[in-house]
Scaffold this active site. Structure first.
Site, PDB file in Angstrom:
ATOM      1  N   SER A 164      17.754  -5.550   3.153  1.00 32.37           N
ATOM      2  CA  SER A 164      18.288  -4.190   3.246  1.00 32.37           C
ATOM      3  C   SER A 164      19.808  -4.241   3.240  1.00 32.37           C
ATOM      4  O   SER A 164      20.403  -5.225   3.726  1.00 32.37           O
ATOM      5  CB  SER A 164      17.814  -3.538   4.543  1.00 32.37           C
ATOM      6  N   TYR A 188      17.128  -4.250  13.549  1.00 30.51           N
ATOM      7  CA  TYR A 188      16.664  -4.165  12.144  1.00 30.51           C
ATOM      8  C   TYR A 188      17.648  -4.899  11.243  1.00 30.51           C
ATOM      9  O   TYR A 188      17.251  -5.766  10.448  1.00 30.51           O
ATOM     10  CB  TYR A 188      16.521  -2.707  11.722  1.00 30.51           C
ATOM     11  N   ALA A 189      18.924  -4.560  11.360  1.00 30.15           N
ATOM     12  CA  ALA A 189      19.948  -5.211  10.538  1.00 30.15           C
ATOM     13  C   ALA A 189      19.969  -6.712  10.807  1.00 30.15           C
ATOM     14  O   ALA A 189      20.097  -7.527   9.890  1.00 30.15           O
ATOM     15  CB  ALA A 189      21.317  -4.599  10.825  1.00 30.15           C
ATOM     16  N   GLY A 201       0.799  -1.233   0.000  1.00 28.69           N
ATOM     17  CA  GLY A 201       0.000   0.000   0.000  1.00 28.69           C
ATOM     18  C   GLY A 201       0.825   1.274   0.000  1.00 28.69           C
ATOM     19  O   GLY A 201       0.284   2.359  -0.243  1.00 28.69           O
ATOM     20  N   ALA A 232      17.487  -8.641  11.944  1.00 28.84           N
ATOM     21  CA  ALA A 232      16.280  -9.293  11.415  1.00 28.84           C
ATOM     22  C   ALA A 232      16.384  -9.459   9.909  1.00 28.84           C
ATOM     23  O   ALA A 232      16.018 -10.500   9.351  1.00 28.84           O
ATOM     24  CB  ALA A 232      15.038  -8.477  11.785  1.00 28.84           C
ATOM     25  N   LYS A 233      16.889  -8.423   9.224  1.00 28.85           N
ATOM     26  CA  LYS A 233      17.035  -8.514   7.759  1.00 28.85           C
ATOM     27  C   LYS A 233      18.061  -9.584   7.400  1.00 28.85           C
ATOM     28  O   LYS A 233      17.874 -10.351   6.456  1.00 28.85           O
ATOM     29  CB  LYS A 233      17.438  -7.158   7.188  1.00 28.85           C
TER      30      LYS A 233
HETATM   31  P1  NDP Z   1       6.998   1.821   4.132  1.00 23.82           P
HETATM   32  O1  NDP Z   1       6.893   2.097   5.578  1.00 23.82           O
HETATM   33  O2  NDP Z   1       6.453   2.811   3.174  1.00 23.82           O
HETATM   34  O3  NDP Z   1       6.380   0.379   3.794  1.00 23.82           O
HETATM   35  C1  NDP Z   1       6.281  -0.673   4.736  1.00 23.82           C
HETATM   36  C2  NDP Z   1       4.985  -1.407   4.461  1.00 23.82           C
HETATM   37  O4  NDP Z   1       4.916  -2.586   5.272  1.00 23.82           O
HETATM   38  C3  NDP Z   1       3.756  -0.562   4.775  1.00 23.82           C
HETATM   39  O5  NDP Z   1       2.900  -0.578   3.655  1.00 23.82           O
HETATM   40  C4  NDP Z   1       3.129  -1.249   5.968  1.00 23.82           C
HETATM   41  O6  NDP Z   1       1.705  -1.145   5.912  1.00 23.82           O
HETATM   42  C5  NDP Z   1       3.606  -2.692   5.800  1.00 23.82           C
HETATM   43  N1  NDP Z   1       3.680  -3.403   7.072  1.00 23.82           N
HETATM   44  C6  NDP Z   1       4.459  -3.094   8.143  1.00 23.82           C
HETATM   45  N2  NDP Z   1       4.215  -3.936   9.151  1.00 23.82           N
HETATM   46  C7  NDP Z   1       3.253  -4.797   8.721  1.00 23.82           C
HETATM   47  C8  NDP Z   1       2.561  -5.869   9.317  1.00 23.82           C
HETATM   48  N3  NDP Z   1       2.780  -6.245  10.591  1.00 23.82           N
HETATM   49  N4  NDP Z   1       1.632  -6.526   8.586  1.00 23.82           N
HETATM   50  C9  NDP Z   1       1.379  -6.148   7.314  1.00 23.82           C
HETATM   51  N5  NDP Z   1       2.000  -5.143   6.688  1.00 23.82           N
HETATM   52  C10 NDP Z   1       2.927  -4.464   7.389  1.00 23.82           C
HETATM   53  O7  NDP Z   1       8.564   1.620   3.868  1.00 23.82           O
HETATM   54  P2  NDP Z   1       9.394   1.144   2.576  1.00 23.82           P
HETATM   55  O8  NDP Z   1       8.578   1.149   1.354  1.00 23.82           O
HETATM   56  O9  NDP Z   1      10.635   1.934   2.633  1.00 23.82           O
HETATM   57  O10 NDP Z   1       9.777  -0.345   3.012  1.00 23.82           O
HETATM   58  C11 NDP Z   1       9.450  -1.501   2.252  1.00 23.82           C
HETATM   59  C12 NDP Z   1      10.505  -2.566   2.536  1.00 23.82           C
HETATM   60  O11 NDP Z   1      11.777  -2.127   2.041  1.00 23.82           O
HETATM   61  C13 NDP Z   1      10.718  -2.846   4.034  1.00 23.82           C
HETATM   62  O12 NDP Z   1      10.899  -4.234   4.222  1.00 23.82           O
HETATM   63  C14 NDP Z   1      12.000  -2.114   4.346  1.00 23.82           C
HETATM   64  O13 NDP Z   1      12.688  -2.662   5.437  1.00 23.82           O
HETATM   65  C15 NDP Z   1      12.761  -2.293   3.041  1.00 23.82           C
HETATM   66  N6  NDP Z   1      13.834  -1.341   2.814  1.00 23.82           N
HETATM   67  C16 NDP Z   1      13.593   0.015   2.747  1.00 23.82           C
HETATM   68  C17 NDP Z   1      14.638   0.889   2.518  1.00 23.82           C
HETATM   69  C18 NDP Z   1      14.448   2.369   2.448  1.00 23.82           C
HETATM   70  O14 NDP Z   1      15.474   3.097   2.474  1.00 23.82           O
HETATM   71  N7  NDP Z   1      13.246   2.887   2.311  1.00 23.82           N
HETATM   72  C19 NDP Z   1      16.014   0.385   2.318  1.00 23.82           C
HETATM   73  C20 NDP Z   1      16.150  -1.036   2.390  1.00 23.82           C
HETATM   74  C21 NDP Z   1      15.090  -1.862   2.622  1.00 23.82           C
HETATM   75  P3  NDP Z   1       0.791  -0.961   7.251  1.00 23.82           P
HETATM   76  O15 NDP Z   1       1.506   0.013   8.135  1.00 23.82           O
HETATM   77  O16 NDP Z   1      -0.520  -0.467   6.734  1.00 23.82           O
HETATM   78  O17 NDP Z   1       0.708  -2.320   7.839  1.00 23.82           O
END
Ligand code: NDP
Length: 254
Positions: free
Chosen positions: A142, A158-159, A12, A161-162
């Protein structure tokens, strides 16, 4: 030809939304998962409008809760075999301020739940519904897994878990390879324009992350979506069991 089905957790917002858009534009039916149904509905409307036809199915679920994952998996199984599963949901949990071991344990558990268990539960619930042969599984890790750190105030969890996702994904690649299913880990460096850093984001943090790269810019959600598009395509059948860095050169050769 039968429409391919893709599932994107965290679809989303941010990176997940860009992945969902890319896969929908390529003709997939795309299930997006997250906890907030209003956010998912907005993403559905935005992507369907951009693609020009209804392709997105939003399903609200907290993917740390087994019963909610089971319900979501049943709804997905009714749509059809899953061609591509992208485990993208995650969050940076901030370091507890009070320094107590109780608070630290709580932060680590939340981090492991959010970044590791979400992927393990969803993948396990969908395992029997993955396309055989031809299924594609991608885990969004990540660069933090390769060099520590993350947001300005992240707990080291975080690191950790990834990084745990990597070992789990290697085992899955071994398990699912004989069924013709590939499993890969994509490890992005800093990607701007997402919700992940929340109030911790500052212009100084942004500038320091760009300075880490060789190409002099932040990654975009679209950079990640393009890579996922290839990894989930039928053409990527010989690529499995790998950790692929996507970081503008911030981490070299791993
Ligand atoms: P966002 O916060 O925009 O996206 C994270 C998404 O995960 C949200 O849509 C959230 O939706 C969903 N989410 C979190 N917890 C849950 C849960 N318990 N159940 C279901 N959905 C969940 O961040 P990003 O787009 O940046 O992150 C996306 C991925 O990329 C992550 O795994 C992040 O660790 C990884 N990443 C991001 C980086 C960055 O610099 N942005 C770099 C490296 C990796 P909701 O809150 O509605 O549940």
């Amino acid at each position: 030809m039968q429409q391919r089905v893709a599932v994107v957790s965290g679809g989303g917002t941010g990176i997940g939304k860009a992945i969902a858009r890319e896969l929908a534009a390529a003709g997939n039916r795309v299930v997006i998962l997250g906890r907030r149904i209003d956010v998912l509905e907005r993403a559905r409307a935005e992507i369907d409008r951009a693609v020009g036809t209804p392709r997105v199915v939003p399903i609200a679920a907290d993917l740390t809760v087994p019963s909610q994952v089971n319900d979501a998996a049943h709804a997905i199984a009714d749509i059809g075999p899953v061609d591509a599963l992208v485990n993208n949901a995650g969050a940076v949990i901030t370091q507890p301020a009070d320094g107590s071991l109780d608070a630290l344990a709580n932060a680590w558990r939340r981090d492991l739940d959010t970044n590791l268990l979400t992927a393990v539960l969803l993948t396990t619930a969908l395992l029997d519904h993955l396309r055989r042969p031809g299924g594609r599984l991608v885990v969004i890790s990540s660069a933090a897994a390769q060099r520590g750190g993350a947001g300005p105030h992240s707990a080291g969890s975080y690191a950790a878990a990834k990084a745990a996702l990597h070992g789990w994904a290697f085992g899955l690649a071994r398990q699912l390879g004989p069924d013709g299913i590939t499993v890969n880990v994509l490890a992005p460096g800093y990607v701007s324009d997402t919700e992940i850093f929340g109030a911790d984001w500052t212009p100084e943090f942004h500038a320091s992350k760009i300075a880490d790269t060789l190409v002099g810019r932040a990654g975009t959600p679209e950079d990640v979506a393009t890579a996922v598009s290839y990894l989930t395509s039928p053409a990527a059948g010989y690529l499995t069991g790998q950790v692929i860095g996507l970081n503008g050169g911030a981490v070299l050769g791993r």
